[in-house]
Scaffold this active site. Sequence first.
Site, PDB file in Angstrom:
ATOM      1  N   CYS A   2      18.300   1.555   4.185  1.00 24.45           N
ATOM      2  CA  CYS A   2      19.835   0.768   3.921  1.00 24.45           C
ATOM      3  C   CYS A   2      19.836  -0.525   3.426  1.00 24.45           C
ATOM      4  O   CYS A   2      18.988  -1.329   4.639  1.00 24.45           O
ATOM      5  CB  CYS A   2      20.669   1.379   4.781  1.00 24.45           C
ATOM      6  N   ARG A  33      16.452  -1.774  -1.064  1.00 29.30           N
ATOM      7  CA  ARG A  33      17.018  -1.160   0.204  1.00 29.30           C
ATOM      8  C   ARG A  33      16.678  -0.405   0.123  1.00 29.30           C
ATOM      9  O   ARG A  33      17.146   1.018   1.154  1.00 29.30           O
ATOM     10  CB  ARG A  33      17.045  -1.618   1.110  1.00 29.30           C
ATOM     11  N   TRP A  94      21.038   3.489   1.798  1.00 23.54           N
ATOM     12  CA  TRP A  94      20.353   5.082   0.803  1.00 23.54           C
ATOM     13  C   TRP A  94      20.221   6.044   1.383  1.00 23.54           C
ATOM     14  O   TRP A  94      20.484   6.550   2.905  1.00 23.54           O
ATOM     15  CB  TRP A  94      18.735   4.169   1.080  1.00 23.54           C
ATOM     16  N   ASN A 121      22.218   1.083   9.475  1.00 23.85           N
ATOM     17  CA  ASN A 121      20.655   0.933   8.896  1.00 23.85           C
ATOM     18  C   ASN A 121      19.433   1.615  10.029  1.00 23.85           C
ATOM     19  O   ASN A 121      19.889   0.922  10.699  1.00 23.85           O
ATOM     20  CB  ASN A 121      19.658  -0.329   8.685  1.00 23.85           C
ATOM     21  N   GLY A 122      19.768   2.918   9.508  1.00 25.02           N
ATOM     22  CA  GLY A 122      18.735   4.121  10.212  1.00 25.02           C
ATOM     23  C   GLY A 122      18.968   5.321  10.684  1.00 25.02           C
ATOM     24  O   GLY A 122      19.653   5.734   9.892  1.00 25.02           O
ATOM     25  N   SER A 402       0.034   1.094   1.002  1.00 26.46           N
ATOM     26  CA  SER A 402      -0.670   0.524   3.019  1.00 26.46           C
ATOM     27  C   SER A 402      -1.412   1.563   3.545  1.00 26.46           C
ATOM     28  O   SER A 402      -2.976   0.967   3.075  1.00 26.46           O
ATOM     29  CB  SER A 402      -0.251   0.726   3.494  1.00 26.46           C
ATOM     30  N   SER A 446       1.182  -2.734   6.954  1.00 23.81           N
ATOM     31  CA  SER A 446       2.413  -2.262   5.849  1.00 23.81           C
ATOM     32  C   SER A 446       3.147  -3.738   5.584  1.00 23.81           C
ATOM     33  O   SER A 446       3.244  -4.740   5.809  1.00 23.81           O
ATOM     34  CB  SER A 446       3.449  -2.183   6.948  1.00 23.81           C
ATOM     35  N   GLN A 447       3.602  -3.575   4.376  1.00 22.33           N
ATOM     36  CA  GLN A 447       4.037  -4.657   3.545  1.00 22.33           C
ATOM     37  C   GLN A 447       5.626  -5.021   4.275  1.00 22.33           C
ATOM     38  O   GLN A 447       5.076  -6.556   4.583  1.00 22.33           O
ATOM     39  CB  GLN A 447       4.505  -4.032   2.458  1.00 22.33           C
ATOM     40  N   THR A 451       8.065  -0.173   8.764  1.00 24.76           N
ATOM     41  CA  THR A 451       7.794   1.331   8.414  1.00 24.76           C
ATOM     42  C   THR A 451       7.546   1.965   9.611  1.00 24.76           C
ATOM     43  O   THR A 451       7.405   1.761  11.014  1.00 24.76           O
ATOM     44  CB  THR A 451       5.750   1.439   7.742  1.00 24.76           C
ATOM     45  N   GLU A 579      -3.838   5.482  -6.181  1.00 21.99           N
ATOM     46  CA  GLU A 579      -2.592   4.795  -5.695  1.00 21.99           C
ATOM     47  C   GLU A 579      -2.067   4.492  -7.041  1.00 21.99           C
ATOM     48  O   GLU A 579      -0.858   4.642  -7.755  1.00 21.99           O
ATOM     49  CB  GLU A 579      -3.271   2.791  -5.799  1.00 21.99           C
ATOM     50  N   LYS A 583       2.100   5.445  -8.406  1.00 23.61           N
ATOM     51  CA  LYS A 583       1.880   4.328  -9.196  1.00 23.61           C
ATOM     52  C   LYS A 583       3.173   4.920 -10.316  1.00 23.61           C
ATOM     53  O   LYS A 583       4.374   4.707 -10.238  1.00 23.61           O
ATOM     54  CB  LYS A 583       2.150   3.409  -9.741  1.00 23.61           C
ATOM     55  N   GLU A 586       6.068   7.384  -8.451  1.00 23.21           N
ATOM     56  CA  GLU A 586       7.742   6.491  -8.147  1.00 23.21           C
ATOM     57  C   GLU A 586       8.008   6.261  -9.578  1.00 23.21           C
ATOM     58  O   GLU A 586       9.507   6.267  -9.325  1.00 23.21           O
ATOM     59  CB  GLU A 586       7.145   5.683  -7.375  1.00 23.21           C
ATOM     60  N   HIS A 602     -14.764  22.102  -8.456  1.00 24.83           N
ATOM     61  CA  HIS A 602     -13.445  22.625  -7.071  1.00 24.83           C
ATOM     62  C   HIS A 602     -12.970  22.915  -7.079  1.00 24.83           C
ATOM     63  O   HIS A 602     -11.870  23.385  -6.781  1.00 24.83           O
ATOM     64  CB  HIS A 602     -14.617  21.894  -5.972  1.00 24.83           C
ATOM     65  N   LYS A 701      13.005   0.915  -0.652  1.00 21.75           N
ATOM     66  CA  LYS A 701      11.537  -0.593  -0.111  1.00 21.75           C
ATOM     67  C   LYS A 701      11.408  -0.539   1.116  1.00 21.75           C
ATOM     68  O   LYS A 701       9.897  -0.050   1.415  1.00 21.75           O
ATOM     69  CB  LYS A 701      11.732  -1.231  -0.573  1.00 21.75           C
TER      70      LYS A 701
END
Length: 706
Positions: A2, A33, A94, A121-122, A402, A446-447, A451, A579, A583, A586, A602, A701
Amino acid sequence: MCGIFAYLNFCVPKKRKEILDKLIKGLQRLEYRGYDSAGIGVDGGNDIEKSEQSTILIKKRGKVINLQEEIQGREDLNFDLEFETHLGIAHTRWATHGVPNNVNSHPQRSDSANEFIVVHNGIITNYKDIKKFLVGKGFEFESDTDTEVIAKLLKYMYDTRENDGISFRELVEGTVQQLEGAFAVVFKSTKFPGQAVASRRGSPLLIGIASKSKLSTDHIPILYSKESNKKVLGANKEKANTLGADKNEGDGTVTGNNKDALNSANSTSSFQPANGDGQVEYFFASDASAIIEHTNRVIFMEDDDVAAVTDGCLSLHRIRRSVDESSTRQVQTLQMEIQQIMRGNYSTFMQKEIFEQPESVVNTMRGRINFDTDTVHLGGLKQHINELKRCRRLIFIACGTSYHSAMATRQLLEELTELPVMVELASDFLDRKTPIFRDDVCFFISQSGETADTLMALRYCKGRGALTVGITNVVGSSISRETDCGVHINAGPEIGVASTKAYTSQFIALVMFGLMMCEDRISMQQRRKDIIQGLKELPDKIKEVLKLDEEVHSLAQELYQQKSVLIMGRGYNFATCLEGALKVKELTYMHSEGILAGELKHGPLALVDKAMPIIMIIMKDGTYTKCQNALQQVVARMGRPILLCEKGDTMSQKDAHRVMELPGIVDCLSGILTVIPLQLLSFHIAVLKGCDVDCPRNLAKSVTVE
């Protein structure tokens, strides 16, 4: 996940419209966020001399624009009303507990009179126990959130206080001691008008300071409790036991008995403008992007800090003093420009960030690679270089994109360092309780640097004596502060929820680490020179790839109505497949899967037919011949592969349904060039499907919850 934003103006007259505009703009900067719902809490009147004020809550499901329209349509708000001192708090959500709706939106309140309100937030992991206790005391709950228990617990603390001299900050300290889990919180109360109290544990929170005059100090000392109190603030034994407090081990909470002693400390240990006119503005936010347009002077709060603003003075407090912790918090200057968080001429932030990659990779390398002498210098690792070279193994721990950046460079790092390299998903790493030893080196990528799973893994590894290295994009983030050393990737602010330029910059940062580790190995010198030359050419090669945008758009028009897409490759480009598939998921909500071409027979080969879109990455590296075999297997099953290959690769192109030619580069860097068409493809498919590119559904994010 959030976004929190709060604005306090002290002796700085502002009309209600100006205050509301600041709150809305702050939320818009933080909308990446979370964007399920949003809300604000502001004063009802402007008489700060009253012992109590009324508080107005406005909350709305959906994005911040919906809240803005709701505010503009309120006829009961006097937008011209002026406030000399005022605190407004705001939140974009969020959802974790409770569906997105107006009631579950923040701020959450203590009662129908809005005596105490909070933005959070959390996740509070023990909220059910607290809620059960409060229900037993007669409290009624209106939302499904974990946050509502915070506001109501604070109200209970106030109602059962031992004396009337207790401060807002002391009440908050007593409240947050009962909370388990991760949180960043900002409180507002009608009982304490013009005052703000904030705290954090596990979730980011920073304070911006704006004053026309010089600041009285650039280091704010931490104030500790004067006594080790063995009971919860204002609580009897029954309450302490019910909420899980240990009556035998005190938390050192300040109570009204030593309030005067603490106030005397406040007079010399709090922040205020140096000129004495008292004019100052404070901003509380989850991220610097919401503050930078107002001020570049900030304080990054640490876990368990409690910040209080009273009569325009900011003070920082902690319940306990622990070993090796700093006794001050520095006022830092943000190295960020407002233009970096503006969209410019692009339709979305993600599109802007994709096209910024020629510049962002240069910024990652700037001052670190000398192309004339073929040397690499990572200043953040300099003091620990001997430990790095003596280590037993390298462990890279990350989540999502990441994690893929570590996968993309694992093969090269094994080659350059001649060490075993493990790449771990942080959540799985913790679930397995992976053995860690003192001679391990653990990297945390981590960007955001916040995280939650990666941060928990960092603390797990530190507790076992390993050397910890952070790879982050945000200066002052939790991971950058808590690791022993690290590298900032300097990619610039990334606003789009789907990461693009941070991935390529993380990739380069890890390549530079490998180059630094093998600088004194004679057998590696030619390989090092080839890679460094490739890095030198990389920005121009990226620009060349970005010129394929129209071609990618044409491919997107062919694919956007499909239900699924497979992306295949191997070697250095397997991570690109993962990756690229992420994308597509997402942004487009289309099923996609990254497949290791060596595993095709396989199982995944069963999916191949003429209707299944298949993207294959074949570059001229050590796996070229094996990728040709995979291509033939796909074609033999009536597959119609879309090929990403090097220019002039006629052997691969003759069997392809469509071809996209990319410039050649040293093999270990090809993953940077091959991922960009997949970033563009996911962007264009999302636009064609009418999806929200910057704010994909159900995602946010900065993942600050486990």
